[in-house]
Every structure is written in C-alpha cells, then in structure tokens.
Design a protein around this motif. Structure first.
Motif, short mmCIF file in Angstrom:
data_model
loop_
_atom_site.label_atom_id
_atom_site.label_comp_id
_atom_site.label_asym_id
_atom_site.label_seq_id
_atom_site.Cartn_x
_atom_site.Cartn_y
_atom_site.Cartn_z
N GLU A 270 29.33 51.26 39.67
CA GLU A 270 28.35 50.30 39.58
C GLU A 270 27.49 50.36 40.67
OE1 GLU A 270 31.56 49.47 39.21
OE2 GLU A 270 32.05 48.72 37.40
N LEU B 273 29.47 42.34 45.99
CA LEU B 273 30.34 41.67 45.19
C LEU B 273 30.86 42.67 44.30
CD1 LEU B 273 30.68 39.22 43.14
CD2 LEU B 273 28.62 39.93 41.97
N ASP B 274 30.41 43.93 43.99
CA ASP B 274 31.04 44.97 43.06
C ASP B 274 32.20 45.43 43.93
OD1 ASP B 274 31.18 46.93 41.16
OD2 ASP B 274 30.40 48.32 42.21
N CYS B 275 32.14 45.64 44.99
CA CYS B 275 33.50 46.17 46.02
C CYS B 275 34.40 45.23 45.89
CB CYS B 275 33.05 46.64 47.35
SG CYS B 275 31.85 48.00 47.66
N THR B 276 34.12 43.91 46.11
CA THR B 276 35.00 42.83 46.09
C THR B 276 35.88 42.79 44.82
OG1 THR B 276 33.42 41.75 47.44
CG2 THR B 276 35.54 40.42 46.64
N LEU B 277 34.97 42.92 43.68
CA LEU B 277 35.74 42.92 42.46
C LEU B 277 36.68 43.98 41.96
CD1 LEU B 277 32.95 41.53 40.20
CD2 LEU B 277 34.70 39.95 41.07
N ARG B 278 36.24 45.13 42.71
CA ARG B 278 36.87 46.38 42.38
C ARG B 278 37.91 46.65 43.38
NH1 ARG B 278 35.85 49.81 37.96
NH2 ARG B 278 34.28 48.70 36.63
N GLY B 279 38.04 45.95 44.53
CA GLY B 279 38.88 46.36 45.45
C GLY B 279 38.79 47.17 46.45
#
Lengths: 441, 507
Positions: free
Chosen positions: B477, B433-439
């Motif tokens: 994160e 999720l974090d990687c998706t949000l952070r691109g």
C-alpha cells in the motif's frame, strides 16, 4: 501662416490659444463637443472627423497647411495621422508623443516628421530644474542642456546678499552671463553701473554647473538641497516627473488614490516608493512622514486638490511645493497663496510649439514675463552684418547674446568676443524686437 | 452502431472522455516505438528481446485500439481535456514501461513493484525496488534509464513534437506537463518548440556521453565504459538518478563525478536558456535571475553540508566539500545519485539535503521539487507583505529579474506550495500509518523523507530506503502511495487534483 491642429484635447486647445491671434488655425477632432468648446473660445475653424483619414485631412485643407500639429492623446493615432499628412502636405509637421521610444525613433530619423514633442517630458524637465535650483523662478534648457536660462529673485536674506551692489562688482561665474534685469514692469539689459535692488529679478544664461552656483548664492538662508521628493498623482505627467527625479538619484515617493495607476507606476519606476492613498488624508501624511520631505510635486487631475495638497505639505514643513496646474489662469494665484512654482503643461508645450511659428533657424525657445521677453536659440546666417563686431559695442539693440554655441562648445561671451558665421546664439530679447532681430541675424 | 453509441456518450459528458482516451492512445502508440532502442541493445549484447518486442506490440496495438475505439479524433483537444490527457497519459506510460519488468520476472516480477519502478523511471524519480542488482541484464537497465530520459523532457512534449499538427489544446497539454509556473514557447509554432526542446536535450546528452566515455577511455581513474556513459547520461540529463550499479556512483573517479555534477546542474536549469545560448545569446544564463539564485542555493547548501562533513569526519577540506557539492547537486536537482552513503552523515548534513529536496531546480528544467522560481515568488510575496504591515498604503510589486510579476503568479506559487506540502503531509501520514499497521519498522523522519523524495522526484531516502538501499521492503500500500506521489509531483499536482473536483466534470 496656415496651421492645422489635429486633436482638440488639452494640448490642442492650448496650441490653438497660443497661435490663433497671429495665424489661421483649423482644428480637427472626432469629438464635436470638444470642437465647439474650442470654436467658442478662439477664432478658429473646426472640422469634425478622424484625423487619420485622408478625406478628413483634405477637407481640413492639409495640402495648404504650412504647419501641422498632431496632438491627440494617443501616440499611435498621432503617428498614423502624421504619416498620412506627410503624403499630402509639404509643410512642417510636429507630433506630440508621451512615449520615450517614439521620441528616440524620431531622433534616429525613422519617422518623417519635423519635430516630436513629449509634453510630459518637458514638464518633467522643468520640475527637475526647479528642484535642482532652489530659488529659481523659471528655467529653460538650450543647446541640448549645455546652457540654461534661469530667472532668480533677489532677496536681502539670501546666502550672498547682492542688494545695493553694482553689476560690475558682482562675482559672476565664468560660464554665465547676466542677460537682463527685471524691475517691476521694466526690463533692462544691465550695464556694469546698474545697481541691484531688493525684489529685482535677474535672468542668467549659464552652464548647468554655473547656474547651480548662482542658485546656491541667491537662495534664501535656511533653504537646503533637495534630497527627498514626494510626487502626488501617478498619471503620465506624474510618472514622467518621478522617473526624471529618480534619474537624478533623489529619493522619490509617489502617491495616487487610484489603485491601478499606483500599481502601474510602481511597476514602471523601480526606484520609487509608491503609495495608494489619498494625498489629502492628514493621518496618512503624518504616518508616512510626508512633512519630512524636502519637496512636494502635485500633479493630480484636479487643480483644487493640487493646491490643497501643496498647502497641507507646506504646513507640515515641506520646503518646496511645486504644482502642475491644468488651468493656465491659475498659475499666478497658486504662486500668490504659497505654492513655490506653478507649472502649466499648456504653457510649456505651447512654448515648444510656438517656436515653430518662428524663423526655421530657431532651435530653442522660452518665454518670460508673460511673453514680454523671449529667449531664442538662433543660428547665425553667414551674411549677417553682426559677424565680427565685438560685444562691447552692443551690436544688438534691445537684446543680449547670453551664449554662443560654436562647434559643440558653449561660450559665455565677454566684451571682446565676436560672432562667427555658423554659430548659434542664445539671445534674450524683448518680444517686440524679436522679428527685427531674426532679420538682422 | 459504434458511432451512435459514441454520439450518445458524448451527450452525457461535459469532458470529452473519448477525445481524451483517443489522445492517450495516440501518445502511447508513439511511446511504444521507443522500445526499439532496448531491442537493439538486447541484440548487441545477445540478450532476450522478448520483453521489449512483446511490450512494443502490446503498446502499439493497445494504443491503436484505444484510439480507434474512441473514434479516432484529431491531434487536438480543448483546454479542459488537456488535464485528463496528461494525467492519464502518464499513468498509461508507466503501465507500458512496467511490462518488460513483469515479463522478465525476478525482483520486479509483481505488478506493484513493476509499476513502481516504471513510474519512478518516467517521472525521473529514481527510487528503486530492485534488491538484487546482479539479476538484471544490460537491456533492462538500458530501458530503465531510457524511461527516465524520455520522462525528463516529457512524453507529451515528445508526442507533440511528432504530431502533424496541434492547436490550442497542444499549448494546454504542454503547460500541464511542463515543470514550473509557465511554459515558455520558444518559437511561434508549438510543434517547433517541442522539437527544439528535444533537440537541445538530445544535443547536450550526446556531449555528456562523449565526455564521460572519453574520460573512461583515458583510464587515469575508474571511469565509465560506453554503456555506462549512455545510461548515466540518460539519468543525469533527466535528473532521474537510476544507475545499474548497486552502489550508484561510489566507484567512479573524481573527474567522472565532476562531469556528472556539471551536467546535473545544466539539467536542473531552464532549457530555454540553453536553447538561447545555442542560438548564440551567450548572456542568457547570466541575465536569468532564477538561474543565479539556483546556483546561489546550490553553493550555499554545498558549503553548509561541507562544513558539517569537515566537522564530523576525518576527511580533508577537498574531500568534504567535493562530496558535499556532488551530493547537494544530486539531491537538489532531484537526480538522486550517491557518491557516498549519506545515510551515515551527520544529522545536520541530512537535514540540509532533505530541505533542498523541496526546492528542486528551475522552471522548464527536467528536475522536480517546487522549483526555484516559485520559492522566489513566495519569498518576494512574503517580504512584500511584511513591508506592507509597516506601510499599509505602499504599492510594492514583486519583481523577478527586475521585471514586475503578476499578483496571480505569486498567488499561484503560494497555492502550489500549500498543495505540495499538503500532499507531502498526507503521504507521510499514510506511509507511517501503513507501516505501523503492517509492522514494518519505520521512524518518522524516514517516512517524511520517503514521501518527500518520491513527491519531489528525487529518488533515495534514508534508512533502509537510503542511497544504497531499496524501497522494496515497504508494504505494497505504501508503494502505491509513493507511486501516486511521484505521478502527482511530476505533473505538479494541479492537473491531477483538478480531476478530483466536481467543477471539472460539471458544465
């Protein structure tokens, strides 16, 4: 003889019952209600108190006792009581145990008592012999298992029909001797011309191999070797039986309705399959194919249940039903209604203990026909008059030597054999002749 | 004045937090003394001693102040406090361990990265956020390896070994920290047990240093010099996996790799066995069922990976199975060295390596993962339950080493596996999720491996965080989550999860 019994439980009571007629018996126990039961039934003195306490032991007259039998339910209590007794008493001390470890410790000479008796083991051995010898009525072990006494009933439909044959015409295996022939109430030492009749019982002294041979020949047709056994009841007796059967490489299933007992049993005996179920539940018996087993051993706490389970199993097709019965008076009734062998722990233990009221040279002991016949393993004195006389001359009146233990070897004597000094002899005799025999040998 | 406040605070708290912090202070104080070792190394190589001296002073003073401020309690805590002591001590240790990296600066110069690297050290994970291996000097690499060696046997065990006296709380502390379902007490006294474990650990480590160094001196292959022998021993015996080389073990010769493999296998087994064998009970390892199963799994997985390599590459038999064995041992014992970039291996080989991450080594070893004994217990319980479906009345105790085990042990292992997998799933979801949000580009398998490798204290992942890669690229994160996973995995979940339950804090 002054006999002190410590512990008035099942074993203590049966010991008192077996010896109170001939000897002076004192029974010690903490539980006064048990004591009053014993004193109401048998002519014994009872002392209420702790058998491990010095003062109680002195009050019970331990210093004068010729034989002290310690048989409470708890091994540790028994050992402490025995050690306390040893310091006070010069007589012989017999200790009951249910632990194989303590038994081994005694065999290694680490416990200063004269004998240790494991009642559960004795019963287990009796069950193993009964299962290993289908067709045998009663069995007993002598000379550390190198010789056995076996009683067979003669049937016309046996694998080998010996009805109507003379003893001399029978093919007797080398390592065996026919020690007596029992017909109705009469017991005879058989001669070559005696004829065997249907319903006779023959007592054989034989090596384990030879007794198996006998058993094959005298077993009824259709009876086959036991491979699968079901043991109902996972108490101390049931566990000892199951463990011995597993040692014989038989397939063993154990049933107990008590979850904790079943669990303990399953943990202890890896080779057995344990079930926590009611042995009288027909649906369970059917689901687990109990009827396919070759033998069932019933040893629950309740004689009634044992009988019920044994009969249900026979109904379902089990060939051999054995019950370990708590009440010795029920033994003949069980056998009448269809249980093949009813064994009684008290009789088995009493046998062992009664041996100690005999001559100290007696090594092994068994009773047949309600104690009318006794089988003794006895060491021969160097000055016995019987040494050197061949057996053909029938040197012993009313008795027969079934086997001779000589320097670790067991000899099954024929007419030309003679007794030598230092031998032990396994002798089958009428009970009334035993005291005389002990003097003569 | 302070004593009045202390007394009042104690009334409101069921868990004696002051005793907990006092204990943590003591542990940190002792731990800070280990910084003397990198100071010596720095002096030998003529490098800056500042990062280590400063950390030593900070750690010692902070530990002392914490202890005094909380009322200088005795060297013992109750069973309840033990959970919090162990959890906080490990957080504190990583804090202390990260200070030299922060002072040194460079690619570990921010707090999240320094803390990640230090936690990865103490928990013997071996995941690294270093991107430029040439930028660090010998003493920093020495400290980085030393944190793994200390964390391998356990910092609380180390503290117990030096404490003057411990009571029932000491046993609880040991149990919270020791890997596996039960902590074996080897001797009647807890302190002696802790001491003996450390002596065995140190003894085997010395043997390994000598073995590696001698092979290096013989010069028939690319071996290790003394420094490399020491740091790699630190990270092999602790199944940590840090290496000062950017390419981990790739440049070393076969004999060196064989020695490393052997000692990793030793480190992944129960240290109680080596203790018994040093006490001349030679059959101890042979008798131990867990050890046999452990070797069996290692052999089986090596063969599978070897077959995969043989089929997909032009390596010969020897190279395929040799490399497979080294890599399987390194991953399953949760060390995490690489002799090859296994990123490029066939999917089948990667999958087997991934699965062995979950198994880990034996109980009371320095390895991570779920532990072979728990897998055995769970499989035994499963087999039993299947049999019970056919025979509902059958009583079937599960046996390990032929002796029956308690039902609670099977239940405990099953619950542990459930929590372990839950932590892994939640960790994976968060990272992705974090990687998706952070691109940050990330596929599902890479995220799954990253969560598993940090939770299992293994080290390398796949993709960018592969054996010769770095975790540096992850958003901060995700690094925090992975740091938490290392912490949870090293302390085997329950001591930490307990702190988040109401029951723990209530009367």
């Amino acid at each position: 003889m002054e006999i002190l019994v410590i512990g008035a439980g099942r074993v203590g009571t049966s010991v008192a019952a077996a010896v109170h007629v001939q000897h002076n018996v004192t029974v010690v126990d903490l539980d006064e209600s048990l004591l009053s039961q014993v004193s109401n039934r048998y002519d014994v003195l009872t002392i209420a108190g702790n058998g491990t306490s010095r003062s109680t032991l002195i009050r019970a007259g331990v210093e004068r006792a010729d034989l002290v039998i310690v048989c409470t339910d708890r091994d540790e209590v028994n050992i402490v009581a025995a050690l306390q007794t040893r310091s006070l008493c010069a007589g012989r001390i017999i200790v009951r145990t249910s632990s194989a470890e303590y038994l081994d410790a005694w065999r290694r000479g680490e416990l200063p008592v004269d004998a240790m008796i494991a009642s559960e083991n004795e019963i287990a051995q009796a069950v193993v012999r009964a299962i290993g010898l289908p067709g045998a009525l009663q069995t007993a072990m002598f000379a550390d298992g190198r010789a056995e006494m076996v009683e067979f009933e003669v049937h016309a439909d046996a694998m080998e029909n010996i009805v109507g044959k003379r003893i001399a015409d029978l093919h007797i295996p080398d390592a065996s001797v026919i020690a007596s022939l029992i017909r109705g109430d009469s017991i005879t030492i058989p001669g070559g011309n005696d004829v065997v009749l249907e319903g006779d019982r023959v007592v054989v002294i034989a090596s384990p191999e030879a007794s198996r041979d006998w058993s094959h020949r005298l077993a009824r047709r259709g009876v086959h070797e036991v491979r699968e056994v079901v043991v109902v009841g996972a108490g101390a007796t049931g566990r000892a039986i199951a463990a011995s059967l597993c040692d014989q490489k038989l397939s063993v299933r154990i049933i107990d309705s008590d979850a904790a007992a079943a669990r303990r049993c399953a943990e202890e005996i890896e080779a057995a399959h344990v079930f926590c179920a009611d042995g009288t539940d027909p649906r369970f018996l059917e689901r687990e194919n109990i009827g396919r087993a070759d033998a069932i051993v019933c040893c629950t706490d309740s004689d009634e249940r044992d009988l019920m389970i044994g009969l249900l199993a026979k109904q379902a097709g089990v060939q051999l039903a054995i019950a370990v019965v708590g009440n010795p008076e029920l033994v003949p009734i069980f056998e009448q209604v269809g249980i093949d062998h009813a064994l009684n722990q008290r009789l088995v233990v009493a046998e062992e203990i009664v041996r100690f009221t005999h001559d100290p040279r007696t090594r092994g002991f068994a009773m047949l026909e309600n104690d009318r016949v006794e089988v003794l393993e006895l060491e021969i004195r160097g000055d016995s008059k019987l040494i050197g006389r061949p057996f053909r001359e029938r040197p012993l009146e009313g008795a027969i030597v079934g086997a001779i233990v000589r320097g670790g070897r067991v000899i099954f004597p024929r007419g030309d054999d003679v007794l030598q000094a230092g031998d032990s002899a396994i002798i089958v005799a009428e009970a009334s002749k035993v005291p005389g025999l002990e003097r003569a040998l | 004045m302070t004593s009045a406040i202390v007394a009042q605070a104690r009334q409101y708290l069921v868990v004696d937090l002051l005793a907990v912090l006092s204990m943590v202070g003591k542990i940190l104080r002792w731990l800070s003394l280990t910084l003397l070792a990198p100071i010596v190394v720095a002096l030998i190589y003529g490098e800056s001693v500042v990062p280590f001296v400063a950390t030593l002073v900070i750690g010692f003073v902070a530990g002392y102040v914490l202890d005094v401020a909380c009322g200088r309690r005795s060297d013992d805590v109750t069973v309840r406090e033990a959970f919090a002591v162990v959890a906080f001590a490990w957080l504190g240790a990583a804090l202390l361990g990260g200070v030299p990296y922060l002072i040194e600066g460079g690619d570990l110069g921010n707090f999240v990265d320094a803390y990640f690297e230090a936690m990865s050290g103490f928990t013997t994970t071996g995941s690294s956020v270093i991107t430029d291996f040439a930028s660090h000097n010998n003493s920093i690499y020495f400290w980085r390896s030393l944190t793994q060696w200390l964390g391998g046997m356990g910092i609380v065990v180390l503290a117990i070994a030096v404490f003057s006296r411990t009571g029932p709380g000491g046993k609880a502390l040991l149990e919270r920290e020791a890997p596996g379902p039960d902590a074996d007490k080897l001797t009647p006294r807890l302190r002696d047990t802790a001491l003996h474990l450390w002596l065995v650990y140190t003894g085997i480590s010395i043997v390994m240093v000598i073995a590696l160094w001698v092979v290096g001196l013989l010069g028939f292959e690319t071996g290790m010099n003394l420094f490399d022998s020491v740091v790699h021993t630190f990270t092999s015996m602790s199944t940590g996996g840090f290496s000062p080389n950017a390419d981990s073990m790739q440049s070393y010769g076969a004999a060196t790799l064989a020695i490393v493999t052997l000692f990793q296998v030793i480190a992944g087994a129960n240290f109680a066995l080596w203790y018994l064998m040093i006490k001349r009970d030679w059959g101890a390892a042979v008798r131990d069922g867990e050890f046999r199963v452990y070797l069996g799994i290692l052999a089986g997985a090596s063969i599978l990976v070897g077959i995969g390599l043989l089929a997909t590459s032009d390596k010969g038999w020897v190279a395929s199975f040799g490399e497979a064995t080294f890599q399987v041992v390194s991953i399953m014992t949760t060390t995490g060295y690489a002799s090859q970039d296994f990123n490029t291996w066939a999917a089948f080989c990667l999958l087997i390596l991934f699965l062995t991450m979950f198994i880990g080594g034996c109980a009371s070893s320095t390895s991570g993962g779920m532990k072979v004994i728990r897998i055995r217990l769970i499989l035994g319980g499963m087999r039993r339950d299947v049999e019970t479906a056919v025979h509902p009345e059958a009583v079937l105790p599960v046996r390990v080493n032929r002796s029956p085990v308690r039902e609670s042990a099977i239940q405990g292992a099953t619950v542990f596996a459930g929590l372990y997998l839950a932590a892994w799933v939640v960790g994976t979801i968060f990272i992705l999720l974090d990687c998706t949000l952070r691109g940050y580009e990330q596929d599902a398998f890479t995220a799954m491996v990253s969560a598993a490798t940090t939770l299992g204290n293994v080290g390398p992942g796949v993709g960018a965080s592969g054996p010769f890669g770095s975790f540096a690229g992850y958003p901060w994160e995700s690094k925090v989550v992975m740091t938490a996973l290392m912490w949870i995995g090293r302390l085997e979940i329950i001591p930490i999860f307990v702190l988040f339950t109401r029951a723990y804090w209530r009367r």
